[in-house]
Write a protein that holds these residues in place. Structure first.
Motif, short mmCIF file in Angstrom:
data_model
loop_
_atom_site.label_atom_id
_atom_site.label_comp_id
_atom_site.label_asym_id
_atom_site.label_seq_id
_atom_site.Cartn_x
_atom_site.Cartn_y
_atom_site.Cartn_z
N TRP A 1 -27.92 39.81 8.18
CA TRP A 1 -28.11 41.08 7.47
C TRP A 1 -29.54 41.53 7.74
CZ3 TRP A 1 -24.91 44.25 4.72
CH2 TRP A 1 -25.52 45.28 4.02
N SER A 25 -20.58 45.49 17.71
CA SER A 25 -20.09 44.34 16.94
C SER A 25 -19.53 43.24 17.81
CB SER A 25 -19.00 44.81 15.97
OG SER A 25 -17.90 45.37 16.69
N PRO A 54 -25.35 44.92 8.50
CA PRO A 54 -25.01 43.63 9.13
C PRO A 54 -24.90 43.84 10.63
CG PRO A 54 -23.05 44.63 8.18
CD PRO A 54 -24.18 45.57 7.88
N ARG A 56 -25.17 42.46 14.75
CA ARG A 56 -25.01 41.30 15.62
C ARG A 56 -25.67 41.53 16.97
NH1 ARG A 56 -19.29 38.95 18.01
NH2 ARG A 56 -20.18 37.16 19.12
N SER A 86 -19.64 35.70 7.52
CA SER A 86 -18.71 36.78 7.84
C SER A 86 -17.41 36.22 8.35
CB SER A 86 -19.33 37.71 8.90
OG SER A 86 -19.46 37.05 10.13
N THR A 87 -16.37 37.02 8.28
CA THR A 87 -15.09 36.65 8.85
C THR A 87 -14.37 37.90 9.33
OG1 THR A 87 -13.04 35.40 8.50
CG2 THR A 87 -13.81 36.77 6.68
N ALA A 170 -19.03 45.28 4.40
CA ALA A 170 -17.96 45.31 5.38
C ALA A 170 -18.39 46.17 6.56
CB ALA A 170 -16.66 45.85 4.76
N TYR A 237 -20.24 51.14 8.51
CA TYR A 237 -20.76 50.06 7.68
C TYR A 237 -20.63 50.45 6.21
CZ TYR A 237 -22.82 48.67 12.14
OH TYR A 237 -22.99 48.32 13.44
N LYS A 271 -14.35 43.59 9.48
CA LYS A 271 -15.03 42.34 9.17
C LYS A 271 -15.63 42.41 7.77
CE LYS A 271 -17.16 40.19 12.46
NZ LYS A 271 -18.13 39.76 13.51
N TYR A 273 -18.28 40.61 4.92
CA TYR A 273 -19.50 39.81 4.83
C TYR A 273 -19.65 39.33 3.39
CZ TYR A 273 -20.45 42.11 9.26
OH TYR A 273 -20.34 42.57 10.54
N TYR A 274 -20.03 38.06 3.23
CA TYR A 274 -20.05 37.50 1.89
C TYR A 274 -21.09 36.39 1.81
CZ TYR A 274 -17.23 33.98 4.27
OH TYR A 274 -16.78 33.03 5.16
N ASP A 288 -21.60 33.32 11.59
CA ASP A 288 -20.48 34.14 12.05
C ASP A 288 -19.24 33.32 12.33
OD1 ASP A 288 -19.84 36.50 14.66
OD2 ASP A 288 -19.57 36.68 12.51
#
Length: 304
Positions: A1, A25, A54, A56, A86-87, A170, A237, A271, A273-274, A288
């Protein structure tokens, strides 16, 4: 982030006039501009860019200077942020619920190794395995939003959170195909749904993640997907979600087809993010690739 990007300048005529930040991404995705900054003068020694995204893959673009004969020069680039998990949210073709005309479309069911080599590179990780008369083949499928002038829905497999987490953001790098000859293109909404079970009835709480009204008709149609892949919408985002999951959660994709339709791959580009609650992330924590944090109900890595 990434919260802030700090660019140290020389404070001379070699300072850039314009700084652009572009992001992607995935390695095979196009870069799109997410921020543009104008340097006020040749005397400035620092450009502080607020992102709160977020990110990459990042590209920094520099344009023009203040008359310096040696071109453009920087002293240092510093990324300021914190580590998050993230997933990717994938469509499990055989487990999703398709309503109002949406369905799974089979593009190829007997792809040999030679056929696979001719596929668009972005499809290779989305192929499925099958056997026919003792021979092993690869299969490629995606999801169609149905007939024109209809609104359809795809309900993804429920998410199960294996620990206490908070969904903070997200991103959506949406991939799609539409009818190249028809405008306007369909509109799409991605919704995070919380289903709570009561004694007499269930309660649904819906949070809109993304809404796309400006999809451009793709330059090629579904017949060319194996060779050319999918079109891509500029990344979107969403931050500040602050969702602490309680009850059952799933994602819904709602499509208003208008005069066209959409084809969506299993990896549509969504995706989440948490961060774990009650835990401090160490420097060697997985990021990731740490997909075990959220899994499907059968305990397998997430594929919804």
């Amino acid at each position: 982030w990434i919260s802030t990007l700090i660019i140290s300048l020389w404070g001379k005529a070699v300072n850039p006039r314009v700084i652009t930040i572009s992001a992607a991404s995935r390695g095979d995705a196009a870069f799109h501009e997410v921020l543009r900054h104008r340097v006020g003068s040749a005397d400035e020694t620092e450009a502080r860019l607020t992102l709160q995204l977020p990110l990459r893959l990042v590209r920094i673009g520099l344009k023009d200077n203040f008359g310096g004969i040696f071109g453009i020069a920087l002293r240092k680039v510093t990324f300021v942020g914190h580590k998050i998990l993230s997933t990717p949210i994938l469509l499990e073709m055989d487990s999703c619920q398709y309503t109002r005309g949406s369905s799974v479309v089979l593009h190829a069911d007997k792809l040999s190794e030679d056929d696979v080599e001719a596929l668009h590179p972005s499809l290779l990780t989305l192929l499925e395995n099958t056997r026919n008369n003792g021979m092993r083949y690869r299969v490629y499928r995606d999801v169609c939003s149905g007939l024109p002038h209809h609104a359809s829905c795809v309900r993804l497999t429920p998410l199960t959170f294996t620990r206490d987490v908070t969904i903070i953001a997200a991103s959506l790098d949406f991939r799609y195909l539409s009818d190249a000859m028809k405008t306007p293109a369909p509109q799409v909404r991605f919704i995070l749904v919380n289903e709570r079970h009561g004694e007499k009835e269930n309660f649904f709480e819906r949070k809109l993640l993304f809404e796309i009204h400006d999809l451009a008709p793709s330059e090629w149609g579904p017949k060319d997907v194996l060779k050319k892949g999918y079109a891509s919408h500029p990344p979107l985002y969403r931050s500040g979600l602050g969702v602490v999951p309680k009850g059952d959660y799933h994602i819904e994709i709602l499509v208003e087809n208008k005069a066209s339709y959409l084809h969506i791959p299993a990896d549509c580009g969504l995706k989440l993010y948490y961060v774990p609650n009650k835990e401090v992330l160490s420097d060697d924590s997985e990021t990731d690739s740490d997909h075990e944090r959220i899994s499907s109900k059968d305990g397998k890595p997430i594929a919804v």
